[in-house]
Design a protein around this motif. Sequence first.
Motif, PDB file in Angstrom:
ATOM      1  N   ASN A 272     -24.564 -64.016 -66.770  1.00  0.00           N
ATOM      2  CA  ASN A 272     -24.616 -64.123 -65.316  1.00  0.00           C
ATOM      3  C   ASN A 272     -24.215 -62.819 -64.643  1.00  0.00           C
ATOM      4  O   ASN A 272     -24.852 -62.359 -63.696  1.00  0.00           O
ATOM      5  CB  ASN A 272     -23.715 -65.258 -64.826  1.00  0.00           C
ATOM      6  CG  ASN A 272     -24.283 -66.628 -65.140  1.00  0.00           C
ATOM      7  OD1 ASN A 272     -25.326 -66.738 -65.787  1.00  0.00           O
ATOM      8  ND2 ASN A 272     -23.604 -67.675 -64.717  1.00  0.00           N
TER       9      ASN A 272
ATOM     10  N   PHE B 213     -33.092 -64.032 -60.361  1.00  0.00           N
ATOM     11  CA  PHE B 213     -32.450 -63.261 -61.433  1.00  0.00           C
ATOM     12  C   PHE B 213     -33.166 -63.388 -62.771  1.00  0.00           C
ATOM     13  O   PHE B 213     -32.591 -63.118 -63.816  1.00  0.00           O
ATOM     14  CB  PHE B 213     -30.961 -63.635 -61.578  1.00  0.00           C
ATOM     15  CG  PHE B 213     -30.201 -63.556 -60.289  1.00  0.00           C
ATOM     16  CD1 PHE B 213     -29.862 -62.332 -59.746  1.00  0.00           C
ATOM     17  CD2 PHE B 213     -29.868 -64.707 -59.591  1.00  0.00           C
ATOM     18  CE1 PHE B 213     -29.185 -62.248 -58.532  1.00  0.00           C
ATOM     19  CE2 PHE B 213     -29.194 -64.643 -58.378  1.00  0.00           C
ATOM     20  CZ  PHE B 213     -28.850 -63.404 -57.844  1.00  0.00           C
TER      21      PHE B 213
ATOM     22  N   LYS C 216     -26.950 -60.178 -62.522  1.00  0.00           N
ATOM     23  CA  LYS C 216     -26.705 -60.044 -61.088  1.00  0.00           C
ATOM     24  C   LYS C 216     -26.388 -58.614 -60.665  1.00  0.00           C
ATOM     25  O   LYS C 216     -26.156 -58.348 -59.489  1.00  0.00           O
ATOM     26  CB  LYS C 216     -25.593 -60.998 -60.648  1.00  0.00           C
ATOM     27  CG  LYS C 216     -26.046 -62.454 -60.637  1.00  0.00           C
ATOM     28  CD  LYS C 216     -25.009 -63.381 -60.039  1.00  0.00           C
ATOM     29  CE  LYS C 216     -25.537 -64.811 -59.950  1.00  0.00           C
ATOM     30  NZ  LYS C 216     -24.554 -65.740 -59.374  1.00  0.00           N
TER      31      LYS C 216
END
Length: 510
Positions: free
Chosen positions: A6, A171, A10
Amino acid sequence: MSNATNELVKLSAAEMAAKVKAGEVSSRELVDAHLDVIEAAEPSIHAFLQVSGDIAREQADAFDAKSAEEKAAMPHLAGVPIAIKDMIVTKGIATTAASKILEGWIPPYDATVIEKLKAAGMPILGKTNLDEFAQGSSTEHSAYGPTHNPWDTERVPGGSGGGSASAVAAFEAPLALGTDTGGSIRQPGALTGTVGVKPTYGGVSRFGAIAMASSLDQIGPVTRTVLDSAMLQEIIGGHDRRDSTSIPEGPRPMVAAAMEGAKRDLKGFKVGLVKELGGEGFQPGVQARFDEAVRLLEDMGAEVVEVSCPHFAYSLGAYYIIMPSEVSSNLARYDGMRYGMRVMPPAGVPATAANMMAYTREAGFGDEVKRRIILGTYALSAGYYDAWYGSAQKVRTLIIDDFNKAFEQADVLISPTSPSTAFKFGEKMDDPLAMYMNDIATIPANLAGVPAMSIPAGLSDDGLPTGIQFIAPQQRDEVMYKPAAALEAALEEAWNGPIWQSLTTPWLGE
């Protein structure tokens, strides 16, 4: 999805590239992280038509195997993966233009922009969804099903390049390429909270871009930050002898302009507020965010002046004559004779070439493509050419004159990118004219061939992204990067971080 994945996906593309250069992360790790997100997100988003995971891993491994000296000599974004709109041909990866008529076609060559990406060591994650042959404003006209907006999966991501915009917003990819004929990079950018750039016509080679409307089409970046777009445009831009419309000049200093803009000093910079692109017909929340952005530009020292471009009122009508006319010509090649789908006449119908072509095009093209072919063929037909196509080209000249006069008063022009936020699926499918109105603010730049960019302007009252458009003079792309980067930095402060922080991402486990 792990926290490490994650955090990695990002990052901005520029931040990813810096980590690759510093040896903190490998290109293969970036590819694997994004492929994990694609696997998790695609059931909800459907941004991709083809995922080229094995090819991306091979390309990443080849980059990682290079020496430190070789990597240091490569461009910005080396080692960072990218997604490609399925309107751009890729050797060895199926390219369909989201149409049944090209289903399964694997090109034997790469587009010039793909060659440049490979030379820059950028792995290709796959091909993204679009309205069939880039004809639409919602990505609902794809022959393979619509793409969903990550901000609300019951809403469209815009079009035609909704797949590229959604992939970046969700993403699934840090970067993407799109094509922009009447706003197909910028309008999805506004609806998904991404940055979308249409370079000067001829500033990026169109060799290998499947033609929709040749005098309007332009390949450009889809990213999450202005700096990422500047870096990507510098990689893909430049002259190409294989494209007769390519501009014979050196690259523009987009990265330097974006970095200068991030300092948030716009003293001496004149911004032209286009009177005809705003107000009535624009959603109140969209207009409110735009007005706030204008005030932020003034706070940073920019002088905002109102400019009038009176012939912009006729741009939609001119565009929807010129574009279908060129569509009619360009799509004549899809006849079942040489490549792509072939449908033979049924029993009892003579098996002639003409009948085979008719049945192939009937089965292979969707309703929107057929609509535009018919409209364009009519506009070009004997007796109507001067009245329709010729008149539209005259209006185009007047729009170019409007831009020239406006740029005598301002360095850059601004407007809302789209008159509304993302609408729900099916809301405008039965009303083509209402769908076409979504491009009212973006079409003038394509008709004039000038560069334009959309960046997120904040969230409307309905919680959905809005966009602000910057338009610069022809062959002066770098001019729009400075105020865009300045506004991006100011908005990030005003919204306590990037706008995408408000995005709910269940596919990331958040």
